[in-house]
Design a protein around this motif. Structure first.
Motif, PDB file in Angstrom:
ATOM      1  N   LEU A  35     133.794  90.807  96.904  1.00 41.48           N
ATOM      2  CA  LEU A  35     134.762  91.330  97.848  1.00 41.48           C
ATOM      3  C   LEU A  35     135.724  90.225  98.237  1.00 41.48           C
ATOM      4  O   LEU A  35     135.373  89.046  98.202  1.00 41.48           O
ATOM      5  CB  LEU A  35     134.068  91.854  99.113  1.00 41.48           C
ATOM      6  CG  LEU A  35     132.957  92.890  98.933  1.00 41.48           C
ATOM      7  CD1 LEU A  35     132.292  93.167 100.272  1.00 41.48           C
ATOM      8  CD2 LEU A  35     133.508  94.173  98.345  1.00 41.48           C
ATOM      9  N   GLU A 205     142.050  98.372  95.232  1.00 40.80           N
ATOM     10  CA  GLU A 205     141.042  99.078  96.030  1.00 40.80           C
ATOM     11  C   GLU A 205     139.776  99.310  95.223  1.00 40.80           C
ATOM     12  O   GLU A 205     138.657  99.102  95.716  1.00 40.80           O
ATOM     13  CB  GLU A 205     141.593 100.403  96.534  1.00 40.80           C
ATOM     14  CG  GLU A 205     140.618 101.156  97.424  1.00 40.80           C
ATOM     15  CD  GLU A 205     141.234 102.407  98.017  1.00 40.80           C
ATOM     16  OE1 GLU A 205     140.714 102.881  99.036  1.00 40.80           O
ATOM     17  OE2 GLU A 205     142.228 102.901  97.459  1.00 40.80           O
ATOM     18  N   GLU A 206     139.934  99.734  93.968  1.00 37.86           N
ATOM     19  CA  GLU A 206     138.768  99.960  93.116  1.00 37.86           C
ATOM     20  C   GLU A 206     137.971  98.677  92.907  1.00 37.86           C
ATOM     21  O   GLU A 206     136.744  98.700  92.803  1.00 37.86           O
ATOM     22  CB  GLU A 206     139.212 100.515  91.755  1.00 37.86           C
ATOM     23  CG  GLU A 206     139.650 101.962  91.778  1.00 37.86           C
ATOM     24  CD  GLU A 206     138.523 102.892  92.199  1.00 37.86           C
ATOM     25  OE1 GLU A 206     137.431 102.816  91.588  1.00 37.86           O
ATOM     26  OE2 GLU A 206     138.720 103.676  93.137  1.00 37.86           O
ATOM     27  N   GLN A 208     137.734  96.343  95.068  1.00 42.77           N
ATOM     28  CA  GLN A 208     137.321  95.892  96.393  1.00 42.77           C
ATOM     29  C   GLN A 208     137.959  94.551  96.750  1.00 42.77           C
ATOM     30  O   GLN A 208     137.306  93.621  97.206  1.00 42.77           O
ATOM     31  CB  GLN A 208     135.794  95.802  96.489  1.00 42.77           C
ATOM     32  CG  GLN A 208     135.106  97.138  96.259  1.00 42.77           C
ATOM     33  CD  GLN A 208     133.628  97.086  96.518  1.00 42.77           C
ATOM     34  OE1 GLN A 208     133.189  96.966  97.677  1.00 42.77           O
ATOM     35  NE2 GLN A 208     132.829  97.164  95.470  1.00 42.77           N
ATOM     36  N   ILE A 211     140.599  93.831 101.034  1.00 44.82           N
ATOM     37  CA  ILE A 211     140.046  94.773 102.000  1.00 44.82           C
ATOM     38  C   ILE A 211     140.294  94.255 103.414  1.00 44.82           C
ATOM     39  O   ILE A 211     140.448  93.060 103.634  1.00 44.82           O
ATOM     40  CB  ILE A 211     138.526  94.993 101.783  1.00 44.82           C
ATOM     41  CG1 ILE A 211     137.757  93.676 101.936  1.00 44.82           C
ATOM     42  CG2 ILE A 211     138.268  95.604 100.415  1.00 44.82           C
ATOM     43  CD1 ILE A 211     136.271  93.834 101.881  1.00 44.82           C
ATOM     44  N   GLY A 217     138.376  99.908 102.558  1.00 41.63           N
ATOM     45  CA  GLY A 217     139.263  99.434 101.491  1.00 41.63           C
ATOM     46  C   GLY A 217     140.712  99.725 101.800  1.00 41.63           C
ATOM     47  O   GLY A 217     141.031 100.436 102.741  1.00 41.63           O
TER      48      GLY A 217
END
Length: 218
Positions: A35, A205-206, A208, A211, A217
């Motif tokens: 992330l 976003e996919e 991650q 964020i 997200g």
């Protein structure tokens, strides 16, 4: 399970891009990063077309801010003369230190890296799903193929690239993510920018990345 997941993602992306001028070609994410939540992101479009650079950066910043990401266009950080000449590695190191002092911890860079002309068999493709009852019907419908100029369409594909870099005190501009996106026959520059940004944000976003701090997200 992984194949099913990839197939699902591919299907969603196909639906997303079916009516758009931009298509995701490939993307790579640093395997060491799961992330990434940046406190402040600098958005930079590398082009000598000032008007479209400003339009692209503002649109991307607006979309990021709608999703809770603190983003800034390059004009708010770079001097107007900064891009007028090449810079040394030492000067770029100073630039990175200046970014850190201003609170930036990531930079999202986008640029056109090439273009090529392609040909499309429009009429042939349009009839792909047609089931002909006989050879005569098939031949009659498609005989225009012999007159190549009547069904060949020449168009330009622009190859673009975006990359997300970490501006970190302990690392040298570490690459977090990189993606290649093709831009094909946009109706206008504004639509091309809109479509490109939609694909770009979907991928981030996919993966991650970028964020916001509450865990949601972009």
């Amino acid at each position: 399970m992984r194949r099913i997941l990839y197939g699902f993602i591919g299907s969603v992306l196909l639906l997303l891009t079916s009516c758009m001028s931009s298509d995701l070609v490939e993307n790579w994410k640093n395997p060491e990063i799961d992330l990434f939540a940046a406190e402040k992101v600098l958005v930079l479009a590398m082009t000598n077309d000032v008007e479209n650079r400003q339009r692209f950066e503002k649109k991307l910043v607006d979309e990021l801010e709608k999703k809770g990401v603190n983003a800034v266009v390059s004009d708010q950080f770079f001097d107007k003369e900064y891009t007028q000449r090449p810079h040394t590695q030492e000067e770029l190191d100073l630039l990175e230190n200046a970014m850190l002092e201003e609170g930036f911890d990531a930079i999202l860079v986008s640029k056109i890296i090439g273009a090529e002309d392609r040909k499309s068999l429009l009429q042939s493709y349009d009839g792909f799903d047609t089931l002909f009852n006989s050879f005569e019907e098939d031949y009659y419908t498609n005989q225009k193929i012999y007159a190549e100029d009547e069904y060949m369409d020449v168009y330009t594909v622009y190859h673009a690239e975006s990359a997300l870099y970490c501006i970190c005190p302990t690392k040298e501009r570490e690459t977090i993510w990189k993606g290649s996106i093709d831009i094909t026959q946009p109706e206008s520059t504004r639509k091309a920018i809109k479509d490109y940004i939609k694909i770009l944000l979907w991928v981030l976003e996919e993966q991650q990345l970028l964020i916001i701090n509450d865990g949601k997200g972009i």
